[in-house]
Design a protein around this motif. Structure first.
Motif, PDB file in Angstrom:
ATOM      1  N   ASN A   1      51.898  50.963 -48.228  1.00  0.00           N
ATOM      2  CA  ASN A   1      50.706  50.634 -48.677  1.00  0.00           C
ATOM      3  C   ASN A   1      50.086  51.180 -49.947  1.00  0.00           C
ATOM      4  N   GLN A   2      48.740  50.918 -50.283  1.00  0.00           N
ATOM      5  CA  GLN A   2      48.421  51.304 -51.643  1.00  0.00           C
ATOM      6  C   GLN A   2      48.189  52.902 -51.840  1.00  0.00           C
ATOM      7  N   ILE A   3      47.938  53.341 -50.669  1.00  0.00           N
ATOM      8  CA  ILE A   3      47.713  54.962 -50.760  1.00  0.00           C
ATOM      9  C   ILE A   3      49.134  55.610 -50.702  1.00  0.00           C
ATOM     10  N   GLN A   4      50.211  55.075 -50.018  1.00  0.00           N
ATOM     11  CA  GLN A   4      51.419  55.565 -50.220  1.00  0.00           C
ATOM     12  C   GLN A   4      52.056  55.535 -51.716  1.00  0.00           C
ATOM     13  N   LYS A   5      51.967  54.343 -52.265  1.00  0.00           N
ATOM     14  CA  LYS A   5      52.326  54.388 -53.607  1.00  0.00           C
ATOM     15  C   LYS A   5      51.580  55.132 -54.771  1.00  0.00           C
ATOM     16  N   ARG A   6      50.273  55.438 -54.381  1.00  0.00           N
ATOM     17  CA  ARG A   6      49.657  56.371 -55.415  1.00  0.00           C
ATOM     18  C   ARG A   6      49.967  57.752 -54.981  1.00  0.00           C
ATOM     19  N   THR A   7      50.229  57.975 -53.908  1.00  0.00           N
ATOM     20  CA  THR A   7      50.816  59.396 -53.545  1.00  0.00           C
ATOM     21  C   THR A   7      52.340  59.454 -54.281  1.00  0.00           C
TER      22      THR A   7
ATOM     23  N   LEU B   1      54.347  64.399 -49.446  1.00  0.00           N
ATOM     24  CA  LEU B   1      55.159  62.968 -49.263  1.00  0.00           C
ATOM     25  C   LEU B   1      55.475  62.849 -48.010  1.00  0.00           C
ATOM     26  N   MET B   2      55.866  63.628 -47.273  1.00  0.00           N
ATOM     27  CA  MET B   2      56.290  63.587 -45.819  1.00  0.00           C
ATOM     28  C   MET B   2      54.902  63.079 -44.850  1.00  0.00           C
ATOM     29  N   THR B   3      53.731  63.765 -45.324  1.00  0.00           N
ATOM     30  CA  THR B   3      52.576  63.614 -44.719  1.00  0.00           C
ATOM     31  C   THR B   3      52.206  62.237 -44.896  1.00  0.00           C
ATOM     32  N   ALA B   4      52.390  61.638 -46.180  1.00  0.00           N
ATOM     33  CA  ALA B   4      51.819  60.039 -46.613  1.00  0.00           C
ATOM     34  C   ALA B   4      52.787  59.228 -45.962  1.00  0.00           C
ATOM     35  N   PHE B   5      54.132  59.438 -45.501  1.00  0.00           N
ATOM     36  CA  PHE B   5      54.970  58.371 -44.971  1.00  0.00           C
ATOM     37  C   PHE B   5      55.025  58.705 -43.467  1.00  0.00           C
ATOM     38  N   SER B   6      54.604  59.706 -42.731  1.00  0.00           N
ATOM     39  CA  SER B   6      54.692  59.669 -41.449  1.00  0.00           C
ATOM     40  C   SER B   6      53.134  59.440 -40.750  1.00  0.00           C
ATOM     41  N   LYS B   7      52.255  58.811 -41.551  1.00  0.00           N
ATOM     42  CA  LYS B   7      51.057  58.384 -41.057  1.00  0.00           C
ATOM     43  C   LYS B   7      51.192  57.409 -40.284  1.00  0.00           C
ATOM     44  N   LYS B   8      50.685  57.287 -39.051  1.00  0.00           N
ATOM     45  CA  LYS B   8      50.844  56.106 -37.941  1.00  0.00           C
ATOM     46  C   LYS B   8      49.668  55.100 -38.342  1.00  0.00           C
ATOM     47  N   ASN B   9      50.246  53.912 -38.378  1.00  0.00           N
ATOM     48  CA  ASN B   9      49.389  52.709 -38.769  1.00  0.00           C
ATOM     49  C   ASN B   9      48.623  52.288 -37.725  1.00  0.00           C
ATOM     50  N   ASP B  10      47.685  51.991 -37.602  1.00  0.00           N
ATOM     51  CA  ASP B  10      46.586  51.498 -36.570  1.00  0.00           C
ATOM     52  C   ASP B  10      46.504  50.075 -36.721  1.00  0.00           C
ATOM     53  N   LYS B  11      47.058  49.591 -35.416  1.00  0.00           N
ATOM     54  CA  LYS B  11      47.131  48.034 -35.144  1.00  0.00           C
ATOM     55  C   LYS B  11      45.972  47.237 -35.411  1.00  0.00           C
ATOM     56  N   ARG B  12      44.808  47.885 -34.926  1.00  0.00           N
ATOM     57  CA  ARG B  12      43.656  47.249 -34.944  1.00  0.00           C
ATOM     58  C   ARG B  12      42.956  47.009 -36.275  1.00  0.00           C
ATOM     59  N   GLY B  13      43.321  48.139 -37.174  1.00  0.00           N
ATOM     60  CA  GLY B  13      42.906  48.037 -38.458  1.00  0.00           C
ATOM     61  C   GLY B  13      41.529  48.764 -38.730  1.00  0.00           C
ATOM     62  N   ASN B  14      41.097  49.604 -37.581  1.00  0.00           N
ATOM     63  CA  ASN B  14      39.904  50.089 -37.831  1.00  0.00           C
ATOM     64  C   ASN B  14      39.869  51.621 -38.514  1.00  0.00           C
ATOM     65  N   GLY B  15      40.891  52.016 -38.960  1.00  0.00           N
ATOM     66  CA  GLY B  15      41.183  53.255 -39.742  1.00  0.00           C
ATOM     67  C   GLY B  15      41.098  54.447 -39.082  1.00  0.00           C
ATOM     68  N   LYS B  16      41.054  54.805 -37.597  1.00  0.00           N
ATOM     69  CA  LYS B  16      40.963  55.840 -37.205  1.00  0.00           C
ATOM     70  C   LYS B  16      42.325  56.309 -36.673  1.00  0.00           C
TER      71      LYS B  16
END
Length: 58
Positions: A2-8, A43-58
């Protein structure tokens, strides 16, 4: 990726390049060596973030 990971990744490359250039100019490799671990952790923190399936960002 995603965009945040690319920026990181881009920011991490710039930071590593800056400390590499600083170390080459000053011949003090501590600048570069001490910057490797924090950049790796970011970098490890940015790529180990779990994606929320519902998309509400929590």
């Amino acid at each position: 990726m995603n965009q945040i990971q690319k920026r990181t990744v881009y920011i991490s490359i710039v930071v590593i390049a800056f400390f590499l250039a600083l170390s080459l100019l000053t011949q003090h490799w501590g600048f570069f060596l001490w910057s490797v671990l924090p950049v790796f952790i970011v970098l490890m923190t940015a790529f180990s973030k779990k994606n929320d399936k519902r998309g509400n960002g929590k």
